[in-house]
Scaffold this motif. Structure first.
Motif, short mmCIF file in Angstrom:
data_model
loop_
_atom_site.label_atom_id
_atom_site.label_comp_id
_atom_site.label_asym_id
_atom_site.label_seq_id
_atom_site.Cartn_x
_atom_site.Cartn_y
_atom_site.Cartn_z
N TYR A 1 14.08 -5.00 73.31
CA TYR A 1 13.26 -5.59 74.37
C TYR A 1 13.66 -5.04 75.74
O TYR A 1 12.82 -4.82 76.61
CB TYR A 1 13.37 -7.11 74.35
CG TYR A 1 12.87 -7.72 73.06
CD1 TYR A 1 11.51 -7.75 72.76
CD2 TYR A 1 13.75 -8.25 72.12
CE1 TYR A 1 11.04 -8.29 71.58
CE2 TYR A 1 13.30 -8.79 70.92
CZ TYR A 1 11.95 -8.80 70.67
OH TYR A 1 11.49 -9.33 69.48
N TYR A 2 14.96 -4.82 75.92
CA TYR A 2 15.42 -4.25 77.18
C TYR A 2 14.84 -2.85 77.38
O TYR A 2 14.31 -2.53 78.46
CB TYR A 2 16.95 -4.20 77.20
CG TYR A 2 17.51 -3.35 78.33
CD1 TYR A 2 17.55 -3.85 79.64
CD2 TYR A 2 17.97 -2.06 78.09
CE1 TYR A 2 18.05 -3.06 80.67
CE2 TYR A 2 18.47 -1.28 79.12
CZ TYR A 2 18.51 -1.79 80.41
OH TYR A 2 18.99 -1.01 81.43
N LYS A 3 14.92 -2.01 76.35
CA LYS A 3 14.41 -0.65 76.46
C LYS A 3 12.89 -0.63 76.65
O LYS A 3 12.36 0.20 77.39
CB LYS A 3 14.80 0.15 75.21
CG LYS A 3 16.29 0.42 75.11
CD LYS A 3 16.64 1.08 73.80
CE LYS A 3 18.15 1.25 73.65
NZ LYS A 3 18.53 1.78 72.34
N GLN A 4 12.22 -1.57 75.99
CA GLN A 4 10.77 -1.65 76.15
C GLN A 4 10.41 -1.98 77.59
O GLN A 4 9.46 -1.42 78.16
CB GLN A 4 10.20 -2.69 75.19
CG GLN A 4 8.69 -2.63 75.05
CD GLN A 4 8.20 -3.52 73.93
OE1 GLN A 4 8.90 -4.43 73.49
NE2 GLN A 4 7.01 -3.26 73.44
N GLY A 5 11.17 -2.89 78.20
CA GLY A 5 10.94 -3.23 79.60
C GLY A 5 11.19 -2.04 80.51
O GLY A 5 10.45 -1.82 81.48
N CYS A 6 12.24 -1.25 80.21
CA CYS A 6 12.53 -0.06 81.01
C CYS A 6 11.42 0.97 80.88
O CYS A 6 11.02 1.60 81.87
CB CYS A 6 13.85 0.56 80.55
SG CYS A 6 15.30 -0.49 80.80
N ILE A 7 10.91 1.13 79.67
CA ILE A 7 9.82 2.09 79.44
C ILE A 7 8.57 1.66 80.21
O ILE A 7 7.89 2.49 80.83
CB ILE A 7 9.51 2.20 77.93
CG1 ILE A 7 10.68 2.87 77.19
CG2 ILE A 7 8.22 2.97 77.70
CD1 ILE A 7 10.91 4.31 77.55
N ASN A 8 8.26 0.36 80.20
CA ASN A 8 7.09 -0.14 80.93
C ASN A 8 7.24 0.10 82.42
O ASN A 8 6.26 0.44 83.11
CB ASN A 8 6.89 -1.63 80.63
CG ASN A 8 6.45 -1.88 79.21
OD1 ASN A 8 5.87 -1.01 78.56
ND2 ASN A 8 6.73 -3.07 78.70
N GLU A 9 8.46 -0.09 82.92
CA GLU A 9 8.70 0.16 84.35
C GLU A 9 8.54 1.64 84.68
O GLU A 9 7.92 1.99 85.70
CB GLU A 9 10.10 -0.32 84.72
CG GLU A 9 10.40 -0.21 86.21
CD GLU A 9 11.75 -0.79 86.57
OE1 GLU A 9 12.40 -0.25 87.47
OE2 GLU A 9 12.15 -1.79 85.93
N MET A 10 9.09 2.51 83.84
CA MET A 10 8.94 3.95 84.06
C MET A 10 7.48 4.37 83.97
O MET A 10 7.02 5.20 84.76
CB MET A 10 9.76 4.72 83.02
CG MET A 10 11.26 4.60 83.17
SD MET A 10 12.16 5.46 81.86
CE MET A 10 11.78 7.17 82.22
N ARG A 11 6.75 3.76 83.05
CA ARG A 11 5.34 4.09 82.88
C ARG A 11 4.52 3.69 84.12
O ARG A 11 3.67 4.43 84.57
CB ARG A 11 4.80 3.43 81.63
CG ARG A 11 3.35 3.72 81.31
CD ARG A 11 3.02 3.46 79.86
NE ARG A 11 3.71 2.31 79.32
CZ ARG A 11 3.81 2.04 78.03
NH1 ARG A 11 3.25 2.84 77.16
NH2 ARG A 11 4.45 0.97 77.59
N LEU B 1 2.37 7.71 73.95
CA LEU B 1 3.27 6.58 73.72
C LEU B 1 2.53 5.35 73.21
O LEU B 1 3.05 4.62 72.35
CB LEU B 1 4.03 6.26 75.01
CG LEU B 1 5.11 5.18 74.90
CD1 LEU B 1 6.13 5.53 73.84
CD2 LEU B 1 5.79 4.96 76.24
N GLU B 2 1.34 5.10 73.73
CA GLU B 2 0.57 3.93 73.27
C GLU B 2 0.25 4.04 71.79
O GLU B 2 0.27 3.03 71.07
CB GLU B 2 -0.71 3.81 74.09
CG GLU B 2 -0.47 3.40 75.54
CD GLU B 2 -1.77 3.20 76.30
OE1 GLU B 2 -2.85 3.39 75.69
OE2 GLU B 2 -1.71 2.87 77.49
N TRP B 3 -0.05 5.24 71.32
CA TRP B 3 -0.32 5.43 69.89
C TRP B 3 0.94 5.17 69.07
O TRP B 3 0.88 4.51 68.02
CB TRP B 3 -0.82 6.85 69.65
CG TRP B 3 -0.89 7.21 68.19
CD1 TRP B 3 -1.75 6.73 67.26
CD2 TRP B 3 -0.01 8.11 67.50
NE1 TRP B 3 -1.49 7.28 66.03
CE2 TRP B 3 -0.42 8.13 66.15
CE3 TRP B 3 1.06 8.92 67.90
CZ2 TRP B 3 0.21 8.92 65.19
CZ3 TRP B 3 1.69 9.70 66.95
CH2 TRP B 3 1.27 9.70 65.61
#
Length: 467
Positions: free
Chosen positions: A448-458, A40-42
């Motif tokens: 931005y909302y989805k990015q925040g959700c992804i960071n939380e899941m990560r 995901l980081e890539w």
């Protein structure tokens, strides 16, 4: 209650929710989501650098959030006990294999109800390898392939008119609209075409080509009659297809010297034109001509689903990011095993994600949306000429489509797939709808909302993995 008449399900055989909950997945089976999480980081880095199209990361985020609380859910309570369930929202991404199956069936249902009861020819329009990168860099130019296939068929079914106009005027283009051949022209032989764009082969390489389903029938507007048409001049098809692709490219890039040189070389080196597959496979005539539904299902499969099914991934090591997958070679019909990194596999897959609002399926001729009255007239003439044929009108097609889509609703689709009613409680009661949670409601830019959700899941995933 669920309408069991739409399905081949015995009422006594439908399991309870407890049976559905006890259904166990094979956790050892490699998943595409696992490969995405590991890289995901890539994916985020190439998006930030501008190398990747914006739609790629959006589809990746959607896929990772599919069937999670972050996209929302519908709450249900049992009317007989205190049990309750949440049914999570799906992502509807072009990169998600789960959502793609339903989209494929929905698209196929629309095409199947529209097709007339006559033999259809499955055709494939391809371009040379040296042309492919051009269509990858400029995604809007993929529209040219659709229009070129339509123009090629228009010339095929109106060859005598084409030659007559060319002898008199020297041109066959409408001065008001040079894009489409014989658009709004009187006295045409009308034809039908359902075209889908596939951008890949079995080896996942970038290879854009058009699959077309064409009925072997034409309608003469002057004589108001239908006629069988099953003679396809393959040499003419290939030359016309090459000419139309090159003509439309020149109109799009009139001052590009590289493209002009590419087109000049194509005329010098390719005496037989660009390859078009339109023959009837003698080994499988049923699939090519009679089984319209089977051909439609094949064409729509890759218009709505990801480029590769998870079943083709045999192993994945998250520590070394090494993945093993396979495909069957068209020519040798042998299974080819590919061993590479997950990053490389994802790189092959993401290039096939279509741009936002890009239509992967197009309808031309009497199959187009605006030609409903003409399609009714053709069905009427077909019934008079061949009384044993199944004919429809607009109302019938609408009813049949509605019935097919009813069977694809979530509850009925689950019943078809798993032979279980998702809204049946273990106490023999029925779950009733209570409320909906939709966190995306009212958000203009949900990136931005989805990015925040992804960071939380990560972060939660890292915490679990470190235990």
């Amino acid at each position: 209650m669920i309408d069991l008449s739409l399905h081949n399900i015995d009422q006594n055989s439908i399991g309870l929710l407890s049976d559905f909950d006890s259904y166990k997945k094979d956790l050892s089976k490699p998943r595409i989501k696992e490969i995405i999480w590991n890289n995901l980081e890539w994916l985020e880095s190439i998006d930030e650098s501008g190398i990747a199209r914006e739609v790629i990361l959006d589809n990746v985020y959607q896929t990772l959030l599919c069937k999670t609380v972050y996209l929302g859910f519908d709450a249900f309570d049992c009317d007989n006990c205190d049990n309750w369930i949440w049914l999570f929202r799906h992502c509807h991404s072009r990169f998600c294999s789960s959502c793609g199956i339903k989209l494929q069936k929905t698209l196929a249902s629309k095409a199947e109800t529209m097709c007339i009861d006559i033999k259809h020819r499955h055709m494939v329009f391809t371009i040379p390898e040296e042309y492919r990168e051009l269509f990858r860099k400029d995604r809007e130019s993929l529209n040219i392939l659709f229009v070129a296939s339509r123009n090629t068929l228009m010339k095929l079914f109106n060859n005598s008119l084409f030659n007559k106009v060319r002898r008199k005027k020297g041109i066959v283009k409408n001065p008001k609209d040079n894009y489409y051949l014989f658009r709004n022209y009187n006295g045409l032989n009308e034809f039908g075409e359902i075209a889908t764009l596939h951008t890949f082969g079995r080896d996942l390489k970038w290879n854009p080509h058009i699959h077309a389903l064409v009925p072997e029938l034409i309608y003469n507007s002057k004589k108001n009659e239908i006629k069988r048409f099953n003679h396809f001049n393959y040499a003419s098809l290939r030359h016309t297809w090459m000419y139309e692709v090159n003509r439309l490219l020149l109109e799009r890039y009139p001052n590009d010297k590289i493209i002009k040189r590419l087109i000049d070389n194509s005329y010098k080196k390719r005496d037989h034109g660009f390859y078009v597959y339109a023959k009837v496979d003698e080994r499988n005539k049923e699939r090519n001509l009679k089984d319209v539904n089977g051909c439609v299902s094949y064409m729509m499969r890759y218009a709505g689903r990801p480029v590769m099914a998870e079943s083709r991934i045999t192993s994945y090591d998250s520590k070394t990011d090494s993945v093993s997958w396979w495909y069957e070679d068209h020519k040798t019909e042998k299974r080819i095993v590919v061993n590479e990194t997950g990053k490389k596999l994802l790189g092959k897959m993401i290039i096939h994600i279509p741009d936002k609002h890009f239509r992967m399926i197009r309808y031309y001729g009497f199959y187009s949306n605006k030609s409903g009255a003409l399609l009714d007239k053709i069905n009427e003439l077909l019934g008079k000429k061949f009384p044993y044929k199944h004919t429809t009108n607009k109302q019938t097609r609408k009813y049949l489509l509605k019935k097919k889509l009813e069977s694809l609703k979530f509850r009925t689709h689950i019943a078809d797939s798993y032979n279980r009613d998702i809204l049946k409680c273990g106490c023999s009661g029925t779950f009733r709808y209570v409320y909906t949670c939709n966190p995306l409601e009212g958000k203009r830019n949900d990136r931005y909302y989805k990015q925040g959700c992804i960071n939380e899941m990560r972060s939660l995933w890292l915490q679990r993995s470190n235990r």
